[in-house]
Scaffold this motif. Structure first.
Motif, PDB file in Angstrom:
ATOM      1  N   THR A   2       0.843  -1.189   0.000  1.00  9.13           N
ATOM      2  CA  THR A   2       0.000   0.000   0.000  1.00  9.13           C
ATOM      3  C   THR A   2       0.882   1.244   0.000  1.00  9.13           C
ATOM      4  OG1 THR A   2      -1.774   1.141   1.196  1.00  9.13           O
ATOM      5  CG2 THR A   2      -0.121   0.010   2.526  1.00  9.13           C
ATOM      6  N   LYS A   3       0.329   2.373  -0.390  1.00 14.48           N
ATOM      7  CA  LYS A   3       1.136   3.595  -0.470  1.00 14.48           C
ATOM      8  C   LYS A   3       1.259   4.332   0.856  1.00 14.48           C
ATOM      9  CE  LYS A   3       0.709   4.896  -5.337  1.00 14.48           C
ATOM     10  NZ  LYS A   3       0.293   5.980  -6.254  1.00 14.48           N
ATOM     11  N   ILE A   4       0.342   4.060   1.780  1.00 18.43           N
ATOM     12  CA  ILE A   4       0.287   4.809   3.042  1.00 18.43           C
ATOM     13  C   ILE A   4       0.073   3.850   4.211  1.00 18.43           C
ATOM     14  CG2 ILE A   4      -1.015   6.530   4.370  1.00 18.43           C
ATOM     15  CD1 ILE A   4       0.087   7.989   2.139  1.00 18.43           C
ATOM     16  N   LEU A  43      -7.453   2.389   3.791  1.00 20.88           N
ATOM     17  CA  LEU A  43      -6.183   2.470   4.524  1.00 20.88           C
ATOM     18  C   LEU A  43      -6.288   1.541   5.728  1.00 20.88           C
ATOM     19  CD1 LEU A  43      -5.515   6.323   4.411  1.00 20.88           C
ATOM     20  CD2 LEU A  43      -4.644   4.567   2.888  1.00 20.88           C
ATOM     21  N   GLN A 249      -0.338  17.357   2.377  1.00 18.35           N
ATOM     22  CA  GLN A 249      -0.430  16.376   1.300  1.00 18.35           C
ATOM     23  C   GLN A 249       0.798  16.413   0.391  1.00 18.35           C
ATOM     24  OE1 GLN A 249      -4.400  17.658   0.062  1.00 18.35           O
ATOM     25  NE2 GLN A 249      -5.120  15.568   0.389  1.00 18.35           N
ATOM     26  N   ILE A 252       3.521  14.462   2.085  1.00 18.83           N
ATOM     27  CA  ILE A 252       3.262  13.026   1.930  1.00 18.83           C
ATOM     28  C   ILE A 252       3.589  12.578   0.507  1.00 18.83           C
ATOM     29  CG2 ILE A 252       1.466  11.251   1.967  1.00 18.83           C
ATOM     30  CD1 ILE A 252       0.021  13.020   4.106  1.00 18.83           C
ATOM     31  N   ALA A 253       3.145  13.373  -0.470  1.00 17.00           N
ATOM     32  CA  ALA A 253       3.395  13.036  -1.878  1.00 17.00           C
ATOM     33  C   ALA A 253       4.891  13.020  -2.187  1.00 17.00           C
ATOM     34  CB  ALA A 253       2.677  14.032  -2.786  1.00 17.00           C
ATOM     35  N   ILE A 256       6.303   9.701  -1.074  1.00 18.71           N
ATOM     36  CA  ILE A 256       5.923   8.636  -2.013  1.00 18.71           C
ATOM     37  C   ILE A 256       6.760   8.736  -3.285  1.00 18.71           C
ATOM     38  CG2 ILE A 256       4.052   7.747  -3.460  1.00 18.71           C
ATOM     39  CD1 ILE A 256       2.101   8.646  -1.227  1.00 18.71           C
ATOM     40  N   MET A 261       7.132   4.452   1.715  1.00 18.21           N
ATOM     41  CA  MET A 261       5.750   4.421   2.182  1.00 18.21           C
ATOM     42  C   MET A 261       5.662   5.256   3.456  1.00 18.21           C
ATOM     43  SD  MET A 261       3.157   1.317   3.137  1.00 18.21           S
ATOM     44  CE  MET A 261       4.109   0.743   4.541  1.00 18.21           C
ATOM     45  N   ALA A 275      -4.585  11.862   3.776  1.00 16.57           N
ATOM     46  CA  ALA A 275      -3.564  10.873   3.431  1.00 16.57           C
ATOM     47  C   ALA A 275      -3.988  10.055   2.222  1.00 16.57           C
ATOM     48  CB  ALA A 275      -3.303   9.955   4.620  1.00 16.57           C
ATOM     49  N   ALA A 279      -2.000  10.176  -1.700  1.00 13.01           N
ATOM     50  CA  ALA A 279      -1.413   9.034  -2.408  1.00 13.01           C
ATOM     51  C   ALA A 279      -1.642   9.114  -3.910  1.00 13.01           C
ATOM     52  CB  ALA A 279      -1.979   7.734  -1.862  1.00 13.01           C
ATOM     53  N   LYS A 280      -2.577   9.960  -4.339  1.00  8.04           N
ATOM     54  CA  LYS A 280      -2.895  10.089  -5.771  1.00  8.04           C
ATOM     55  C   LYS A 280      -2.077  11.188  -6.459  1.00  8.04           C
ATOM     56  CE  LYS A 280      -7.685   8.865  -4.625  1.00  8.04           C
ATOM     57  NZ  LYS A 280      -9.091   9.374  -4.597  1.00  8.04           N
TER      58      LYS A 280
END
Length: 311
Positions: A2-4, A43, A249, A252-253, A256, A261, A275, A279-280
């Motif tokens: 998973t990304k998060i 999540l 965000q 967080i990005a 990634i 992660m 969150a 991830a997008k």
């Protein structure tokens, strides 16, 4: 992968817990909607540790997870050498206590929390893997030499380090500079990044006019340097506007984009929603470079007292 992942360091009270470190007051009642929102958003990976509130974070997580199928909740927790004496200096005993507190019959990911003595503690993971009490294992706050040695010890029994969990943020890229990120990529090891938003200092929420809770550990650490962060968080906010995202965000990005992660602290529903949306986001190489340049210009070293340098 998973990304998060969602972090529970700020959950509950007690030594090394949410009230002391973060200045927050959280319990099962106000964390239940947070947990439910996360599961609804897909999540389902939760990271905790015996040391967080001395078991209180694990107890809360176990209580919240009871209403779900075990296979639908991924649980990550840690053996902390600094409190090993409480469990007869036995890795398996600390893991058993975690399993009992969380009311589950196995742990998806179990970590050696801090290196201290790789030769002493790493072998303790092997019986847990053999018994099935633990599905995968990782090491946290280890440098590249320690990660390699842990992998050798586990390899002799037919196992491996599945993941590394280190402090990694725009302000603290020691794992990248020390070769840990590259080693993980080359060897199929996941890299979990904690303190990506530096306990909120990079969230864009705090500044010299609106500091972090003054009586918390994080307030004492970050409030004095908030003025030095303004250019960085300003650029994070500006980039966020282009991506219809918040300052948090973008932090967080960025993590990634670096192939890691991020573990995002979850104490409010909006943290979870943010969150999931972060991830997008796909940052450009130019945006990543600009953020890192501004971060380097702050001159701030956010290494924790429990960490040793990765370089």
């Amino acid at each position: 992968m998973t990304k998060i992942a969602l972090g529970t360091w700020a959950w509950g009270a007690g030594a090394f817990g949410g009230d002391t470190v973060f200045g927050s007051k959280t319990d099962v009642e106000n964390l239940k909607p947070v947990f439910e929102a996360a599961m609804k958003a897909g999540l389902n990976l939760w990271d905790t540790a015996t040391a967080y509130g001395m078991g209180e974070s694990e107890r809360i997580l176990g209580t919240l997870a009871k209403g779900y199928n075990r296979a639908d909740v991924q649980i990550s927790t840690k053996f902390t050498p600094q409190i090993a004496e409480m469990y007869d200096n036995n890795v398996e005993k600390m893991a058993d206590a975690s399993i009992e507190r969380m009311g589950c019959d196995y742990i998806d990911m179990y970590w050696i929390h801090n290196p201290m003595d790789v030769e002493r503690w790493t072998p303790g993971l092997i019986p847990l893997l053999k018994s099935g009490k633990v599905k995968r294992v990782g090491v946290s706050n280890h440098n590249i030499a320690e990660i390699k040695r842990a992998n050798e010890i586990l390899g002799e029994a037919g196992f491996k380090v599945s993941a590394v969990q280190n402090h990694f943020s725009l302000l603290y890229r020691s794992s990248e500079k020390g070769g840990v990120l590259d080693y993980c990529k080359e060897n199929g090891i996941e890299f979990w990044a904690y303190m990506v938003l530096e306990q909120g200092a990079l969230s864009g929420k705090y500044n010299k006019e609106n500091p972090l809770p003054a009586d918390s550990d994080r307030g004492q650490k970050y409030n004095p340097v908030l003025p030095q962060l303004e250019a960085l968080t300003g650029e994070m906010t500006a980039i966020g506007q282009k991506h219809h995202a918040s300052c948090s965000q973008i932090g967080i990005a960025w993590a990634i984009a670096k192939g890691t992660m991020p573990i995002i602290g979850a104490t409010k529903e909006r943290h979870v929603v943010e969150a999931a949306e972060a991830a997008k986001i796909q940052l450009t190489a130019e945006e990543v470079g600009r953020l890192e340049q501004l971060a380097d210009a702050t001159g701030i070293d956010t290494r924790g007292g429990w960490e040793h340098p990765m370089e």
